[in-house]
Motif scaffolding. Structure first.
Motif, PDB file in Angstrom:
ATOM      1  N   ASP A   9      46.924 104.455  28.942  1.00  0.00           N
ATOM      2  CA  ASP A   9      47.402 104.006  27.632  1.00  0.00           C
ATOM      3  C   ASP A   9      46.693 104.745  26.498  1.00  0.00           C
ATOM      4  N   VAL A  10      45.382 104.990  26.675  1.00  0.00           N
ATOM      5  CA  VAL A  10      44.623 105.679  25.631  1.00  0.00           C
ATOM      6  C   VAL A  10      44.969 107.165  25.596  1.00  0.00           C
TER       7      VAL A  10
ATOM      8  N   ASP B 139      47.872 108.434  26.384  1.00  0.00           N
ATOM      9  CA  ASP B 139      49.174 108.463  25.696  1.00  0.00           C
ATOM     10  C   ASP B 139      48.980 108.400  24.187  1.00  0.00           C
ATOM     11  N   ALA B 140      48.121 107.473  23.747  1.00  0.00           N
ATOM     12  CA  ALA B 140      47.900 107.291  22.310  1.00  0.00           C
ATOM     13  C   ALA B 140      47.332 108.563  21.689  1.00  0.00           C
TER      14      ALA B 140
ATOM     15  N   SER C  86      52.550 107.623  22.979  1.00  0.00           N
ATOM     16  CA  SER C  86      52.542 106.207  23.301  1.00  0.00           C
ATOM     17  C   SER C  86      53.858 105.530  22.905  1.00  0.00           C
TER      18      SER C  86
ATOM     19  N   THR D 192      54.016 102.598  21.759  1.00  0.00           N
ATOM     20  CA  THR D 192      53.730 101.665  20.667  1.00  0.00           C
ATOM     21  C   THR D 192      53.448 102.420  19.366  1.00  0.00           C
TER      22      THR D 192
ATOM     23  N   SER E 150      49.829 102.872  17.717  1.00  0.00           N
ATOM     24  CA  SER E 150      48.848 103.829  18.246  1.00  0.00           C
ATOM     25  C   SER E 150      48.783 105.082  17.386  1.00  0.00           C
ATOM     26  N   VAL E 151      49.958 105.534  16.938  1.00  0.00           N
ATOM     27  CA  VAL E 151      50.005 106.745  16.113  1.00  0.00           C
ATOM     28  C   VAL E 151      49.168 106.544  14.852  1.00  0.00           C
TER      29      VAL E 151
ATOM     30  N   VAL F 252      45.436 106.544  15.691  1.00  0.00           N
ATOM     31  CA  VAL F 252      44.884 107.856  16.035  1.00  0.00           C
ATOM     32  C   VAL F 252      44.775 108.735  14.783  1.00  0.00           C
TER      33      VAL F 252
ATOM     34  N   HIS G 201      48.108 100.175  11.530  1.00  0.00           N
ATOM     35  CA  HIS G 201      47.674 100.005  12.920  1.00  0.00           C
ATOM     36  C   HIS G 201      47.406  98.523  13.211  1.00  0.00           C
TER      37      HIS G 201
END
Lengths: 162, 231
Positions: B104-105, B107-108, B113, B115, B118-119, B122, B166
């Motif tokens: 998951d991390v 992907d973020a 991701s 979700t 997350s964008v 990050v 976020h």
């Protein structure tokens, strides 16, 4: 030479005509023949455990994961297909082996597996499902619950022959 | 003297309000039922994020010298150390989430991701790192004060906007209303301070004044000295 001049009047007229035809349904998008295959969802394969055992129930249950499995094109139900299910629940993290279990579809291509209550993790209450056998292309799904208090979640597979 | 007394009252009120603004959301998150189903590392990761959010409220208040009882010099020093602590909390947040669920991390961090929050997280994370790096290399890079201020302000705006988006989009341990209130305060403090600091020359009184004012006073100053509010 073609007149390329676009006045406000012609622009408005053209736009108005396009909107009018669109609204009356005279413009129809080309439709694909038959049922299209389900694409894998982003993040769907996260924490997947290949070969998780087929179980009667994951943990002590209380939550239902349901869905159907059909063939792309004709939409025929696919019996006996193995679907793996996992999630962050009241009984474990997504990574924990005991959070994973698999089940088979019945004669109508329907599957139903009882599992512990899914709880929000990594920002959303969501589950994971996988079809990962030889006959059809692999598909990973990651449906999100409308509400964290829901006690069921469903996801449908349309598989493309491999 | 009456003036002195009101100054003391203001000091106590301001610091109490700040303490409450930070303590209420943290306490509400500590009471979240979701904690019962999370490992210690995951809980730590969540609270590192909440603590980082709380620091985002402190930072603009320090930068704008809005906290009474702190000299401008001292305030700047605390602002610097708070910034360093922010980097530590962000790293702890991401590292603990990584341990909890590596894919998951990953992907973020790769912007892949599912979700949307997350964008934002990050983007804010990179802005925090860039801001810290710029602050550390400020003198070596020989940045002009004006360039430094602009760069730091832009990064601060990205950090705040990204972090607020976020946090608001996440369904997690933070309680909805206390989270929204903290986010609103962070936004309000940042906007107020940025508006003043972007136009330092029009507010000569600002740089030299002692930290006894409030955000309300900032707006009064703004309206008096810049009625058209344009360049």
């Amino acid at each position: 030479m073609t007149d390329l001049l676009t006045t406000r009047r012609t622009l408005l007229a053209a736009a108005g005509a396009a909107v009018a035809t669109g609204m009356t349904g005279l413009i129809v998008p080309a439709r694909a023949q038959g049922l299209a295959a389900t694409p894998s969802m982003r993040g769907g394969s996260n924490n997947y455990r290949p070969g998780a055992p087929i179980v009667e129930r994951i943990g002590s249950g209380g939550f239902w994961m349901t869905g159907t499995v059909r063939r792309a094109g004709d939409g025929a139900p696919l019996p006996g297909r193995r679907i793996q299910i996992w999630a962050h629940t009241t009984e474990g993290n997504e990574r924990d082996p005991q959070s994973h279990g698999a089940t088979l579809t019945d004669a109508d291509g329907v599957f139903r597996l009882e599992m512990p209550q899914i709880v929000p993790a990594f920002g959303q209450p969501h589950g994971h499902l996988a079809y990962d056998d030889d006959e059809f292309a692999t598909v990973f799904l990651r449906p999100v619950m409308a509400s964290a208090s829901d006690t069921s979640l469903s996801a449908d597979f349309v598989l493309q022959p491999a | 003297m009456r003036l002195e007394a009101s100054g003391k009252v203001r000091t106590i009120l301001t610091w109490s309000a700040l303490a409450a603004a930070v303590a209420v959301p943290v306490a509400a998150a500590a009471a979240s039922p979701l904690l019962a189903w999370r490992d210690p590392v995951y809980i730590l990761g969540g609270f590192a994020g909440i603590a980082a959010m709380a620091l985002l409220l402190v930072q603009p208040l320090l930068a704008g010298e809005l906290l009474p009882g702190l000299s401008a010099r001292r305030g700047r020093l605390v602002h610097r150390w708070t910034g360093a602590l922010l980097v530590v909390f962000v790293v702890a947040h991401v590292a603990a989430l990584w341990v909890t669920s590596p894919p998951d991390v990953v992907d973020a961090l790769l912007f892949a991701s599912p979700t949307p929050f997350s964008v934002w997280g990050v983007v804010a994370m990179w802005a925090v790192f860039a801001s810290a790096l710029l602050a550390a290399l400020r003198h070596r890079l020989r940045l002009r004060p004006r360039s430094w201020r602009r760069a730091h302000t832009v990064l601060a705006a990205v950090i705040v906007a990204g972090s607020v988006a976020h946090a608001l989009l996440i369904e997690g341990t933070m309680e909805t209303w206390s989270k929204a209130a903290l986010c609103a305060l962070v936004l309000a403090a940042t906007v107020a301070v940025v508006m003043v600091r972007m136009r330092p020359r029009q507010f000569p009184s600002w740089s030299g004044r002692k930290g006894t004012g409030g955000i309300v006073r900032v707006f009064i100053v703004l309206r008096k000295k810049n009625p058209t509010a344009s360049d």
